[in-house]
Design an enzyme around this catalytic site. Structure first.
Site, PDB file in Angstrom:
ATOM      1  CD  GLU A  58      -1.661  -2.469   1.555  1.00 35.91           C
ATOM      2  OE1 GLU A  58      -0.509  -2.599   1.783  1.00 35.91           O
ATOM      3  OE2 GLU A  58      -2.527  -3.365   1.239  1.00 35.91           O
ATOM      4  CB  ALA A  82     -10.885   2.254   4.251  1.00 32.28           C
ATOM      5  CG  ASP A  83     -10.422  -1.611   7.282  1.00 36.07           C
ATOM      6  OD1 ASP A  83     -10.737  -1.835   8.471  1.00 36.07           O
ATOM      7  OD2 ASP A  83     -11.113  -1.410   6.404  1.00 36.07           O
ATOM      8  CG  PHE A  84      -5.703  -3.643   4.236  1.00 30.85           C
ATOM      9  CD1 PHE A  84      -5.185  -4.200   5.599  1.00 30.85           C
ATOM     10  CD2 PHE A  84      -6.653  -4.069   3.549  1.00 30.85           C
ATOM     11  CE1 PHE A  84      -5.833  -5.211   5.833  1.00 30.85           C
ATOM     12  CE2 PHE A  84      -7.328  -5.351   4.069  1.00 30.85           C
ATOM     13  CZ  PHE A  84      -6.918  -5.798   5.248  1.00 30.85           C
ATOM     14  CG  HIS A 125     -11.648  -6.934   6.056  1.00 31.01           C
ATOM     15  ND1 HIS A 125     -10.889  -7.445   7.347  1.00 31.01           N
ATOM     16  CD2 HIS A 125     -10.801  -7.238   5.174  1.00 31.01           C
ATOM     17  CE1 HIS A 125      -9.841  -8.282   6.661  1.00 31.01           C
ATOM     18  NE2 HIS A 125      -9.871  -8.173   5.300  1.00 31.01           N
TER      19      HIS A 125
END
Ligand SMILES: Cc1ncc(C[n+]2csc(CCOP(=O)(O)OP(=O)(O)O)c2C)c(N)n1
Ligand SMILES: [Mg+2]
Lengths: 322, 353
Positions: A58, A82-84, A125
């Site tokens: 990322e 989005a979390d990553f 997630h």
């Protein structure tokens, strides 16, 4: 034929790829596979070499987008969730967000964040990151709540010369439908929308919470209350003007966000109203957020963790009594 | 504006260049970039120690000039260079004017960063020199992005070079960036200056492989190792790596072995540096070694070296005086905007009545 929120996102990308050769998309599993949510389905075949599978990196994907934008491209980065994007946090806030200020060189990149909770998503997630990114200078943060905005704001995001964090809500992907995609947006990208007009109280919200708020407003309408609902659309810049004008009319405000309560969009909205709209208030400004825990996995817990229409209705009743 | 990779910061015709063959004049040119960098660094140190002129830290490239200059010299106009902390020599050779360093360290409003960023955090993006952020490893993927854009457009013949230290190789960003450039098979040249320490941390607390060049295989890069104190070897090895990348052989990794001959910054006395390392071959000063070679081979005489030093000093003094004259930015003249599109600026509490 109806168009879903997800299809709107795909259509906006298809249009951008077709009309602007500087546009390309980079992300995990987005090529022939079409992405974890199918937001890029068919695009790799239609635009060979411009919809590329990235390694699970990322941070490097954002760095790459910044470099490509320096070279005149208009990259779209899809985060799988989005979390990553927390892994890419450094590149987003330290490089993308600072480049124009430091060097005068613009950084036209779009980072798509599949955001927000769904039943069974769990702590990693389901996150909403808009407040985190809005906190940092140099970033535009969009949170489309409607199919039309998913389409038009994404096109605006690609056209903008600044880095845009595009928070698309996963819960809306397939639930939300519109008749068709309007040719043009009726609002510029720096304006909030009055999603429902009213005179007794204002709800300020964004993203998936808009739909909970509209349900609450509908329920209260049956009791004779007229609740105004504002969809911020874009949380940075935050359209204080529309919010303050509404509160000046209603005298009561509830800010609702799916984010955690400490800091964030709701607290920013309330702070601005307290500072610049104090005179118009007939009641203390209130806010409603999710619980201050990670987003739980089980559907029962998930549903109780986030604000919902019933809770918004309850808060509004309280506010209206004051 | 001075153009990068063509800057006449050193006088190419001096001395005796007409009588030299290309490899000899390359050595002489390399020495002069190294000397200009060392002289600039010495002036920065003097300004720092005098106090009151430089805000924030000063980070020097002392002992790393050979490796850095070799990289800057191997690059051409149109290439991308992402220098790091100790790359003044490479920056100069790539075309950065001495005034950029002086203006940025001294906070001149006329510098490329206009007082908005300082010291080594400077660049000229549209001239191919990216402006490093502090976060070690971040510039690798950014450099890869420029190269990927060119690859997508079918543009070939240019390379991107990044610098990183032994310590910087431990970050996730470095791993992600090197791996990504490998996966995309970009013309990337990663130059690792192993100067034995990262701030105070020695190599044995930084990595567990036998030699950092072992990582080249893991990332799919062609490996090159070089004695970073030997300017001739640096020119040859770095030059070859850049040429391999340029001619389509994929990403290249160079590890230069040397010692940081200064503190991490000037605030640091580096008392932790092992005296045995200082006394060993890796602790040699590349600039002194270069002088010895030039004299031994009859490429320059003592008097000529002294003249080159005077010339470098004059240039550096002029750049420093100019930056000091220019002064810093005026806060009241700033637009305080981190977003380029005026519509998208957050107006905060501008609505307050
Ligand atoms: C991600 C990150 N962590 C910490 C730092 C602070 N820092 C700046 S330079 C440095 C040491 C770097 O060592 P090395 O990469 O070996 O380069 P050298 O200073 O030896 O040239 C550190 C820890 C930083 N800039 N970035
Ligand atoms: Mg080091």
């Amino acid at each position: 034929m109806a168009v879903t929120y997800l299809e709107a996102i795909r259509s906006a990308q298809a249009k951008a790829l077709a009309e602007d050769e500087r546009v390309f998309i980079y992300g995990q599993d987005i090529g022939v596979f079409g992405g974890a949510f199918k937001a890029t389905k068919g695009l790799a075949v239609a635009h060979p070499g411009r919809v590329l599978d990235s390694p699970i990196s990322e941070d490097a994907a954002i760095g790459l987008a910044i470099g490509a934008s320096i070279e005149g491209m208009r990259p779209i980065i899809e985060m799988q969730f989005a979390d990553f994007s927390s892994v890419a946090f450094s590149q987003i806030v330290n490089q993308a967000g600072t480049q124009f200020y430091r060097t005068g060189v613009r950084c036209p990149i779009v980072v798509r964040l599949p955001s927000g909770g769904t039943p069974g998503g769990g702590p990693f997630h389901s996150q909403n990151m808009e407040a985190i990114y809005a906190h940092y200078p140099g970033l535009v943060v969009m949170t489309p709540a409607t199919v039309e905005d998913a389409y038009h704001l994404l096109l605006e995001a690609i056209a903008l010369d600044d880095p845009v964090i595009f928070c698309e809500h996963k819960h809306l992907y397939n639930h939300l439908k519109a008749e068709r995609l309007p040719e043009k947006s009726d609002l510029p990208p720096n304006k909030a929308r009055i999603a429902r007009a009213g005179r007794d109280a204002t709800v300020v919200t964004h993203g998936a919470m808009l739909h909970e708020a509209l349900t609450a407003a509908g329920d209260l309408a049956r009791e004779g209350w007229q609740i105004e609902v504002i969809d911020l659309r874009v949380v940075k810049p935050l359209d204080s003007e529309t919010v303050l004008e509404s509160v000046a009319r209603t005298g009561r405000v509830l800010a609702v966000g799916e984010n955690t309560p400490w800091g964030g969009v709701t607290s920013e909205v309330i702070a601005r109203i307290a500072d610049a709209g104090f005179q118009s208030l007939d009641a203390p400004p209130r806010r409603l957020n999710c619980k201050d825990t990670p987003v739980p996995y089980h559907p029962n817990l998930w549903a109780a963790h986030r604000p919902n229409a019933a809770e918004i209705t309850r808060e509004l009743r309280d506010l209206l009594k004051f | 504006m001075v153009e990068l990779a063509s800057s006449p910061e050193i006088n190419e015709a001096f001395p005796r260049s007409a009588s030299l063959d290309p490899s000899q004049s390359l050595l002489l040119r390399a020495y002069r970039w190294m000397l200009l960098a060392r002289t600039t660094d010495e002036k920065l140190a003097a300004l720092y120690k005098a106090g009151g002129k430089i805000s924030g830290g000063v980070f020097l490239g002392t002992g790393q000039e050979a490796l850095s200059a070799a990289l800057g010299m191997a690059l051409r106009k149109g290439d991308i260079f992402s220098p790091l902390i100790r790359d003044l020599a490479g920056r100069l050779a790539f075309g950065e004017p001495v005034s950029d360093a002086m203006r940025t360290f001294l906070g001149s409003k006329e510098g490329p960063m206009r007082g908005r960023d300082g010291n080594i955090h400077r660049g000229r993006i549209h001239e191919g020199q990216l402006a490093m952020i502090s976060h070690l490893g971040a510039m690798i993927s950014t450099t890869a992005g420029v190269l990927l854009a060119r690859k997508m457009r079918g543009q070939t013949g240019t390379v991107g070079a990044i610098s990183i230290g032994d310590g910087g190789t431990s970050t996730g960003a470095t791993h992600e960036g090197l791996n990504l450039a490998g996966v995309e098979r970009l013309p990337m040249v990663a130059v690792i200056a192993n100067n034995q320490y990262a701030y105070s941390t020695p190599n044995n607390r930084q990595y567990a492989c036998a030699d950092l060049i072992d990582r080249a295989k893991g990332y799919g890069y062609e490996p090159h190792s070089v004695d970073g104190t030997d300017f001739e070897a640096c020119l040859e090895v770095v030059g070859r790596a850049v040429e391999r990348a340029r001619s389509g052989h994929g990403p290249q990794m160079v590890v230069g072995h040397l010692l940081r001959l200064t503190g991490h910054g000037l605030h640091d006395d580096a008392s932790y540096v092992d005296p045995k390392l200082k006394a060993s071959a890796v602790g040699a000063d590349c600039l002194r070694l270069a002088e010895r070679i030039l004299i031994e081979r009859g490429l320059a005489e003592e008097g000529e070296l002294a003249a080159m030093k005077r010339e470098a000093q004059a240039k550096v003094e002029e750049a420093a005086a100019q930056a000091l004259r220019e002064g810093g930015p005026d806060p009241s003249q700033e637009d305080w905007a981190a977003i380029s599109d005026a519509r998208m600026l957050d107006r905060g509490l501008a609505m307050r009545s």
